[in-house]
Design a protein around this motif. Structure first.
Motif, mmCIF file in Angstrom:
data_model
loop_
_atom_site.group_PDB
_atom_site.id
_atom_site.type_symbol
_atom_site.label_atom_id
_atom_site.label_comp_id
_atom_site.label_asym_id
_atom_site.label_seq_id
_atom_site.Cartn_x
_atom_site.Cartn_y
_atom_site.Cartn_z
ATOM 1 N N MET A 13 -27.031 -25.536 -8.532
ATOM 2 C CA MET A 13 -25.895 -26.461 -8.538
ATOM 3 C C MET A 13 -24.581 -25.701 -8.687
ATOM 4 N N ILE A 14 -24.543 -24.694 -9.516
ATOM 5 C CA ILE A 14 -23.325 -23.897 -9.698
ATOM 6 C C ILE A 14 -22.968 -23.184 -8.404
ATOM 7 N N ILE A 15 -23.948 -22.620 -7.733
ATOM 8 C CA ILE A 15 -23.691 -21.931 -6.468
ATOM 9 C C ILE A 15 -23.177 -22.909 -5.426
ATOM 10 N N SER A 16 -23.778 -24.090 -5.327
ATOM 11 C CA SER A 16 -23.325 -25.058 -4.322
ATOM 12 C C SER A 16 -21.921 -25.566 -4.631
ATOM 13 N N MET A 17 -21.587 -25.747 -5.901
ATOM 14 C CA MET A 17 -20.232 -26.179 -6.249
ATOM 15 C C MET A 17 -19.226 -25.081 -5.926
ATOM 16 N N THR A 18 -19.605 -23.831 -6.104
ATOM 17 C CA THR A 18 -18.722 -22.717 -5.768
ATOM 18 C C THR A 18 -18.455 -22.689 -4.274
ATOM 19 N N LEU A 19 -19.472 -22.920 -3.467
ATOM 20 C CA LEU A 19 -19.291 -22.950 -2.021
ATOM 21 C C LEU A 19 -18.401 -24.112 -1.601
ATOM 22 N N CYS A 20 -18.576 -25.264 -2.243
ATOM 23 C CA CYS A 20 -17.725 -26.415 -1.935
ATOM 24 C C CYS A 20 -16.285 -26.137 -2.340
ATOM 25 N N ALA A 21 -16.080 -25.461 -3.454
ATOM 26 C CA ALA A 21 -14.726 -25.144 -3.904
ATOM 27 C C ALA A 21 -14.039 -24.208 -2.927
ATOM 28 N N ALA A 22 -14.783 -23.312 -2.307
ATOM 29 C CA ALA A 22 -14.189 -22.414 -1.324
ATOM 30 C C ALA A 22 -13.703 -23.204 -0.129
ATOM 31 N N HIS A 23 -14.397 -24.286 0.213
ATOM 32 C CA HIS A 23 -13.998 -25.134 1.325
ATOM 33 C C HIS A 23 -12.744 -25.929 0.985
ATOM 34 N N ALA A 24 -12.539 -26.218 -0.285
ATOM 35 C CA ALA A 24 -11.420 -27.053 -0.727
ATOM 36 C C ALA A 24 -10.309 -26.224 -1.351
ATOM 37 N N GLU A 25 -10.014 -25.075 -0.774
ATOM 38 C CA GLU A 25 -8.995 -24.203 -1.333
ATOM 39 C C GLU A 25 -7.592 -24.740 -1.063
ATOM 40 N N THR A 26 -6.646 -24.272 -1.838
ATOM 41 C CA THR A 26 -5.259 -24.669 -1.628
ATOM 42 C C THR A 26 -4.496 -23.515 -1.006
ATOM 43 N N GLU A 27 -3.482 -23.862 -0.257
ATOM 44 C CA GLU A 27 -2.630 -22.886 0.420
ATOM 45 C C GLU A 27 -1.216 -23.038 -0.119
ATOM 46 N N GLY A 28 -0.445 -21.986 -0.084
ATOM 47 C CA GLY A 28 0.956 -22.057 -0.460
ATOM 48 C C GLY A 28 1.811 -22.312 0.777
ATOM 49 N N ILE A 29 2.682 -23.319 0.719
ATOM 50 C CA ILE A 29 3.582 -23.630 1.833
ATOM 51 C C ILE A 29 4.996 -23.786 1.299
ATOM 52 N N LEU A 39 -0.754 -26.706 -1.145
ATOM 53 C CA LEU A 39 -1.267 -27.669 -0.170
ATOM 54 C C LEU A 39 -2.783 -27.681 -0.176
ATOM 55 N N HIS A 40 -3.333 -28.876 -0.193
ATOM 56 C CA HIS A 40 -4.779 -29.076 -0.075
ATOM 57 C C HIS A 40 -5.016 -29.942 1.160
ATOM 58 N N VAL A 41 -5.851 -29.475 2.069
ATOM 59 C CA VAL A 41 -6.166 -30.217 3.293
ATOM 60 C C VAL A 41 -7.569 -30.769 3.174
ATOM 61 N N ASP A 42 -7.690 -32.051 3.419
ATOM 62 C CA ASP A 42 -8.949 -32.776 3.329
ATOM 63 C C ASP A 42 -9.234 -33.461 4.652
ATOM 64 N N GLY A 43 -10.484 -33.850 4.828
ATOM 65 C CA GLY A 43 -10.823 -34.716 5.946
ATOM 66 C C GLY A 43 -11.623 -34.042 7.035
ATOM 67 N N MET A 44 -11.687 -34.755 8.153
ATOM 68 C CA MET A 44 -12.423 -34.270 9.311
ATOM 69 C C MET A 44 -11.723 -34.734 10.570
#
Length: 156
Positions: A13-29, A39-44
């Motif tokens: 579970m910890i490994i899968s949450m870490t992978l999900c967190a990498a997908h939900a990273e924030t960017e500086g704009i 900035l956090h980008v969500d969706g599909m």
């Protein structure tokens, strides 16, 4: 055996949450304005990889620029505010999609914009939503500046 199952599941579970967190990273704009925005980008977007959607969003966000917009931004600039942009366009030709832009400061919702994707954006690649994202973020800064001009509180 129970020990392996119990702790193995926790590690998984910890490994899968870490992978999900990498997908939900924030960017500086908007780094030229105060300390910038996170900035956090969500969706599909119709089956395209999330990285393509993220790149399209990063290239199209409008930053505060006018005197009134900069004054309004200054009121929420420390610590850097957080913007969340969510794009939803279901898979399939002609499917209606939506765009949501929300601005948060110090953990509180400040202002948001929501709109349907333009007809052009509904039938093309994620890079076709650049105009929609630019319009939504420009409206967000304009609405925030108007709120300041009317003497309303920045954080409702």
């Amino acid at each position: 055996m129970r020990w392996i199952l119990r702790y193995g599941l926790a590690v998984l579970m910890i490994i899968s949450m870490t992978l999900c967190a990498a997908h939900a990273e924030t960017e500086g704009i908007c780094r030229a304005v105060e300390q910038g925005i996170r900035l956090h980008v969500d969706g599909m977007y119709g089956g395209y990889p999330h990285s393509v959607l993220r790149d399209a969003v990063l290239e199209s966000v409008d930053c505060p620029s006018g005197a009134a917009e900069l004054q309004a931004f200054h009121a929420i600039a420390v610590p850097p505010p957080h913007m969340r942009i969510a794009v939803m366009r279901p898979t399939g030709q002609g499917q209606q999609g939506s765009l949501s832009v929300m601005l948060f400061s110090q953990g509180h919702f400040v202002i948001g914009e929501r709109m349907s994707l333009s007809p052009f954006s509904r039938s093309q690649s994620p890079f076709s939503i650049k105009a929609d994202i630019n319009l939504a973020t420009a409206r967000l800064w304009d609405d925030l500046a108007k709120r300041i001009a009317q003497g309303k509180p920045i954080i409702p």
